[in-house]
Design a protein around this motif. Structure first.
Motif, mmCIF file in Angstrom:
data_model
loop_
_atom_site.group_PDB
_atom_site.id
_atom_site.type_symbol
_atom_site.label_atom_id
_atom_site.label_comp_id
_atom_site.label_asym_id
_atom_site.label_seq_id
_atom_site.Cartn_x
_atom_site.Cartn_y
_atom_site.Cartn_z
ATOM 1 N N ASP A 313 1.257 -1.021 0.430
ATOM 2 C CA ASP A 313 -0.177 -0.166 0.150
ATOM 3 C C ASP A 313 0.726 1.307 -0.145
ATOM 4 O O ASP A 313 0.032 2.418 0.637
ATOM 5 C CB ASP A 313 -0.938 -0.099 1.225
ATOM 6 C CG ASP A 313 -2.322 -1.305 1.035
ATOM 7 O OD1 ASP A 313 -2.785 -1.023 -0.512
ATOM 8 O OD2 ASP A 313 -2.498 -1.254 1.702
ATOM 9 N N LEU A 314 1.859 1.378 -0.441
ATOM 10 C CA LEU A 314 2.801 2.102 -0.751
ATOM 11 C C LEU A 314 3.078 3.255 -1.148
ATOM 12 O O LEU A 314 3.391 1.966 -2.759
ATOM 13 C CB LEU A 314 4.605 2.226 0.438
ATOM 14 C CG LEU A 314 5.520 3.436 0.012
ATOM 15 C CD1 LEU A 314 4.712 4.687 1.350
ATOM 16 C CD2 LEU A 314 6.267 3.381 0.519
ATOM 17 N N ILE A 315 2.812 3.978 -1.752
ATOM 18 C CA ILE A 315 2.958 4.497 -3.366
ATOM 19 C C ILE A 315 3.479 6.339 -2.926
ATOM 20 O O ILE A 315 3.765 6.755 -2.425
ATOM 21 C CB ILE A 315 0.895 5.263 -3.751
ATOM 22 C CG1 ILE A 315 0.462 5.700 -3.246
ATOM 23 C CG2 ILE A 315 0.740 4.160 -4.151
ATOM 24 C CD1 ILE A 315 -1.171 6.318 -3.613
ATOM 25 N N VAL A 316 3.580 6.604 -4.196
ATOM 26 C CA VAL A 316 3.485 8.054 -4.662
ATOM 27 C C VAL A 316 2.287 8.520 -3.957
ATOM 28 O O VAL A 316 1.909 8.929 -5.550
ATOM 29 C CB VAL A 316 4.932 8.503 -5.516
ATOM 30 C CG1 VAL A 316 5.076 10.069 -5.710
ATOM 31 C CG2 VAL A 316 5.900 7.760 -5.980
ATOM 32 N N ALA A 317 2.442 9.330 -3.012
ATOM 33 C CA ALA A 317 0.251 10.188 -3.307
ATOM 34 C C ALA A 317 1.450 11.273 -3.844
ATOM 35 O O ALA A 317 -0.780 11.747 -4.575
ATOM 36 C CB ALA A 317 0.066 9.866 -1.899
ATOM 37 N N ASP A 318 1.213 11.534 -3.845
ATOM 38 C CA ASP A 318 1.966 13.428 -4.080
ATOM 39 C C ASP A 318 3.823 13.556 -5.059
ATOM 40 O O ASP A 318 3.900 12.844 -4.645
ATOM 41 C CB ASP A 318 1.518 14.022 -3.158
ATOM 42 C CG ASP A 318 0.774 15.667 -3.678
ATOM 43 O OD1 ASP A 318 1.018 15.570 -4.620
ATOM 44 O OD2 ASP A 318 0.774 16.770 -3.249
ATOM 45 N N HIS A 323 10.437 16.831 -5.729
ATOM 46 C CA HIS A 323 10.503 15.616 -4.896
ATOM 47 C C HIS A 323 9.139 14.884 -5.569
ATOM 48 O O HIS A 323 8.026 15.439 -5.065
ATOM 49 C CB HIS A 323 9.660 17.169 -3.464
ATOM 50 C CG HIS A 323 10.655 17.953 -3.225
ATOM 51 N ND1 HIS A 323 11.311 19.073 -3.520
ATOM 52 C CD2 HIS A 323 11.313 17.596 -1.869
ATOM 53 C CE1 HIS A 323 11.828 19.604 -2.856
ATOM 54 N NE2 HIS A 323 12.438 18.818 -1.866
ATOM 55 N N GLY A 324 9.156 13.777 -4.623
ATOM 56 C CA GLY A 324 8.217 12.772 -4.755
ATOM 57 C C GLY A 324 7.506 12.679 -3.091
ATOM 58 O O GLY A 324 8.573 12.309 -2.342
#
Length: 381
Positions: A313-318, A323-324
């Protein structure tokens, strides 16, 4: 980093593009076997790869066949010895001199068009230069984009006859609406509709006494789910070689098939918000958010460990320019992984074509799991 595995990743400047050669080869082998069973030739689309090293894995031989989406690609691959290419974007008359220059290098580069106006420009250029340009008429498989309606016999025949100074080579289709599907039966139906439209257009041309030796179809989803390609001579597809999260959402590839990742370094934390900050923002990942329209929104990418295994469940949310922002999906009960400053992660992209376009080379992970070879890639038009 002290104690880091001997995978070669710590020697690389981040962000950078990682390509898993084993996955590319496996993806290609599956597609070739599928198309062989259906009895059609494979003309790989190189718009995602934009790399001669990848092209040599994908093509039947060093001279092709291949599909390109820009004249820069055509020039680059011609310089590398590729001889059989289709430029699968509608031709602008002002680009014909560049097409001719590629052909003078010994490449059989064909153009695509869908109007009498284009056909007349191609014919006039061909007569002026004594080089009958091969041309394919683009046919609209599904209302997605360009092309003549397959049932518009008048338009098809008029275009074919306007190519009197050039060389009508056949018809070309791209079922772009398949990208909005995910049900296997719907995708199989889209592939059949593409095939039927292609055969209808080819039959119309032949009935008018016009040649149509090539009947070319293709998109990754329809190539993957086609069950019958009777009447088709070749299939064009490309993004499946690398895979991406969008195609995984369609069902055309599995997440474990995705061969392309962006290597990033952790540069900070916001423990109050549960964020991990990396040096791979949207300039490294691209702005593509195509999965936002799918059943599972993958943010700007799915975060993996350095071996390419996704963290739960780890994503690049923004993302900002450089910067990621990594975060757990909303509602997730997973634990945020312990990733200290300096840790390396690999990020699966939403759209391999768009992410690849941010970079000038691939760092290739070989069968031993180490990053070693560097394969150049190109950009531009």
């Amino acid at each position: 980093m002290t104690g880091a595995p001997d995978d070669g990743l710590d020697a690389l400047e981040t962000p950078c593009l990682i390509l898993d050669e084993g996955r590319v080869r496996a993806n290609l082998a599956r597609m070739r076997a599928h198309l062989d069973r259906l009895g059609v030739a494979f003309r790989p689309h190189l718009k995602t790869a934009k790399s001669l090293d990848v092209a040599r894995l994908a093509m039947a031989g060093p001279e092709g066949p291949a599909t390109v989406s820009t004249l820069r690609e055509a020039e680059y691959f011609a310089e590398g010895g590729v001889r059989d290419m289709i430029y699968a974007v509608g031709i602008a008359p002002g680009k014909l001199d560049r097409v001719g220059a590629v052909r003078r290098r010994g490449a059989d580069l064909a153009v695509t068009l869908d109007s009498v106006e284009q056909a007349e420009a191609v014919s006039a250029w061909s007569r002026r230069h004594g080089d009958p340009l091969p041309a394919l008429i683009e046919v609209d498989a599904d209302g997605h984009r360009s092309g003549v309606k397959p049932g518009d016999a008048e338009a098809l025949v008029a275009i074919g006859r306007a190519l009197d100074g050039a060389a009508l080579r056949g018809v070309l289709l791209h079922a772009g609406d398949s990208y909005a599907l995910s049900d296997p039966e719907a995708l199989a139906a889209a592939a059949e509709a593409e095939r039927a439209a292609a055969v209808e257009a080819a039959t119309t041309l032949r009935a008018a006494g016009l040649p149509c030796p090539v009947v070319s179809v293709g998109s990754t989803p329809t190539a993957r789910f086609a069950r019958d390609l009777t009447g088709v001579t070749e299939v064009r597809a490309g993004v499946f070689m690398f895979g991406d999260l969008f195609q995984a959402g369609v069902g055309a590839v599995a997440v474990d098939d995705i061969a392309l990742t962006v290597l990033a370094t952790v540069i900070g934390h916001r423990r109050d918000t549960g964020w991990i900050i990396t040096d791979a923002g949207w300039m490294a990942m691209s702005r593509d958010r195509g999965t936002a329209r799918q059943a599972v929104d993958q943010g700007y990418g799915v975060v993996c460990d350095r071996a390419g295994r996704p963290y739960p469940d780890l994503i690049v949310a923004d993302a900002n320019q450089e910067h990621g922002i990594l975060a757990l999906r909303k509602g997730s009960a997973a634990a945020l992984p312990d990733l200290p400053v300096g840790a390396r992660v690999r990020i699966l992209p939403n759209h391999a074509c768009a992410t690849g376009a941010q970079h000038g080379r691939y760092h290739v992970v070989g069968a031993d799991g180490r990053a070693g070879a560097v394969w150049p890639r190109i950009n531009g038009w």
